[in-house]
Design an enzyme around this catalytic site. Structure first.
Site, PDB file in Angstrom:
ATOM      1  N   LYS A  68       0.840  -1.201   0.000  1.00  0.00           N
ATOM      2  CA  LYS A  68       0.000   0.000   0.000  1.00  0.00           C
ATOM      3  C   LYS A  68       0.873   1.247   0.000  1.00  0.00           C
ATOM      4  CE  LYS A  68      -2.494   1.645   3.696  1.00  0.00           C
ATOM      5  NZ  LYS A  68      -2.491   3.120   3.730  1.00  0.00           N
ATOM      6  N   LYS A  93      -7.522   7.964  -1.227  1.00  0.00           N
ATOM      7  CA  LYS A  93      -8.835   8.438  -0.747  1.00  0.00           C
ATOM      8  C   LYS A  93      -9.304   9.661  -1.542  1.00  0.00           C
ATOM      9  CE  LYS A  93      -8.093   6.715   3.964  1.00  0.00           C
ATOM     10  NZ  LYS A  93      -6.680   6.314   3.935  1.00  0.00           N
ATOM     11  N   THR A 112     -12.995  15.563 -12.139  1.00  0.00           N
ATOM     12  CA  THR A 112     -11.600  15.430 -11.680  1.00  0.00           C
ATOM     13  C   THR A 112     -11.341  14.005 -11.203  1.00  0.00           C
ATOM     14  OG1 THR A 112     -11.609  17.749 -11.050  1.00  0.00           O
ATOM     15  CG2 THR A 112      -9.884  16.388 -10.071  1.00  0.00           C
ATOM     16  N   GLY A 145       0.682  -2.122   8.968  1.00  0.00           N
ATOM     17  CA  GLY A 145       1.662  -1.047   8.822  1.00  0.00           C
ATOM     18  C   GLY A 145       2.788  -1.188   9.816  1.00  0.00           C
TER      19      GLY A 145
HETATM   20  O1  C5P Z   1       0.655   1.313  11.157  1.00  0.00           O
HETATM   21  P1  C5P Z   1      -0.746   0.826  11.031  1.00  0.00           P
HETATM   22  O2  C5P Z   1      -0.874  -0.682  10.906  1.00  0.00           O
HETATM   23  O3  C5P Z   1      -1.651   1.411  12.071  1.00  0.00           O
HETATM   24  O4  C5P Z   1      -1.158   1.453   9.632  1.00  0.00           O
HETATM   25  C1  C5P Z   1      -2.214   1.035   8.938  1.00  0.00           C
HETATM   26  C2  C5P Z   1      -2.342   1.730   7.612  1.00  0.00           C
HETATM   27  O5  C5P Z   1      -3.721   1.712   7.296  1.00  0.00           O
HETATM   28  C3  C5P Z   1      -1.899   3.182   7.537  1.00  0.00           C
HETATM   29  O6  C5P Z   1      -1.280   3.377   6.284  1.00  0.00           O
HETATM   30  C4  C5P Z   1      -3.175   3.988   7.619  1.00  0.00           C
HETATM   31  O7  C5P Z   1      -3.183   5.103   6.761  1.00  0.00           O
HETATM   32  C5  C5P Z   1      -4.229   3.017   7.129  1.00  0.00           C
HETATM   33  N1  C5P Z   1      -5.548   3.150   7.748  1.00  0.00           N
HETATM   34  C6  C5P Z   1      -5.793   2.930   9.081  1.00  0.00           C
HETATM   35  N2  C5P Z   1      -7.026   3.003   9.613  1.00  0.00           N
HETATM   36  C7  C5P Z   1      -8.029   3.297   8.839  1.00  0.00           C
HETATM   37  C8  C5P Z   1      -7.838   3.521   7.493  1.00  0.00           C
HETATM   38  C9  C5P Z   1      -6.579   3.434   6.970  1.00  0.00           C
HETATM   39  O8  C5P Z   1      -4.891   2.652   9.827  1.00  0.00           O
HETATM   40  N3  C5P Z   1      -9.202   3.330   9.369  1.00  0.00           N
END
Ligand code: C5P
Length: 228
Positions: A33, A62, A69, A205
């Site tokens: 991602k 997002k 656009t 992440g």
């Molecule tokens: O580090 P972590 O596992 O918390 O990151 C999760 C990823 O998922 C990040 O890139 C964050 O932008 C994304 N994300 C999230 N929660 C959401 C939507 C997206 O943590 N509700």
């Protein structure tokens, strides 16, 4: 469920840092991602670089803009041969995204509601309803608009799966293995729980990207999921 349902979120400042992790993880991870931080630092050039290595790319931008656009931007992403793209779950945005995707293989995922939003944030938007009502409404709208799937909290996954149907793609961020640091995520579940509740993919992440042993963390998550 996929053979390997882990998507690693490359939340880094530079392409060099992201590339180092991709090289380290090797064949263990197929889908990465790219969020707005890395996109701001390394742009589509890095997405194309990942594609040239045979990896699949989830562009987490997002999108939220006027329909024309959005349509044109989605068309660009589809032309670049990327696999997944997020747009906000607003009706006009989703319809424009579906038009822009046209007949490509790009999988459009709707962000129903940012999980950082609480009741006050929803009230501030002017919606007099509970978060779950808004999520449910947007899931229905997303499927009606022709989106391929939904990004949802693992805690909403079972409900979203029921509403979206078996054919929808369900991707859940906000997962943590038991014992891993939660960081700023408030509403988390384990990757195994997310899969059990109907997720096709879990986005992981910091549990991997900031680990002393990223390969060990990926293996641990895979084992947890396999055991569930
Ligand atoms: O580090 P972590 O596992 O918390 O990151 C999760 C990823 O998922 C990040 O890139 C964050 O932008 C994304 N994300 C999230 N929660 C959401 C939507 C997206 O943590 N509700």
């Amino acid at each position: 469920m996929n053979r390997n349902p882990i998507i690693v979120a490359l939340d880094f400042e530079t392409a060099a840092e992201a590339s180092a992790l991709v090289a380290l993880l090797g064949d263990r991870i197929q889908v990465y991602k790219i969020g707005i931080e890395l996109y701001a630092g390394a742009g589509m050039a890095f997405a194309r670089e990942l594609r040239s290595q045979g990896k699949e790319v989830f562009l987490d931008m997002k999108f939220y803009d006027i329909p024309e656009t959005v349509r044109r931007a989605v068309c660009q992403v589809a032309r670049a041969g990327l696999q997944f793209l997020t747009v906000h779950g607003s009706h006009g945005v989703m319809r424009a995204a579906v038009e822009g995707r046209d007949t490509s293989n790009l999988q459009l995922l709707a962000v129903t509601l940012l999980t950082s939003f609480d009741r006050q944030d929803i009230e501030d938007l002017g919606y007099p309803c509970e978060a779950t009502d808004l999520v449910d409404l947007r899931v229905r709208k997303a499927m009606a608009a022709g989106m391929q799937g939904i990004v949802a909290s693992p805690l909403d996954a079972a409900r979203v799966r029921r509403l979206a149907g078996a054919g929808a793609l369900l991707v859940t961020p906000g997962v943590r293995s038991a014992g891993a640091a939660k960081s700023d995520q408030k509403r988390v579940a384990t990757p195994a729980e997310a899969i059990r509740n109907g997720a096709d993919y879990v986005v992981v992440g910091r549990q991997v990207t900031r680990a002393a042993d990223p390969v060990g963390e990926v293996d641990r998550v895979l084992e947890e999921i396999a055991a569930a």
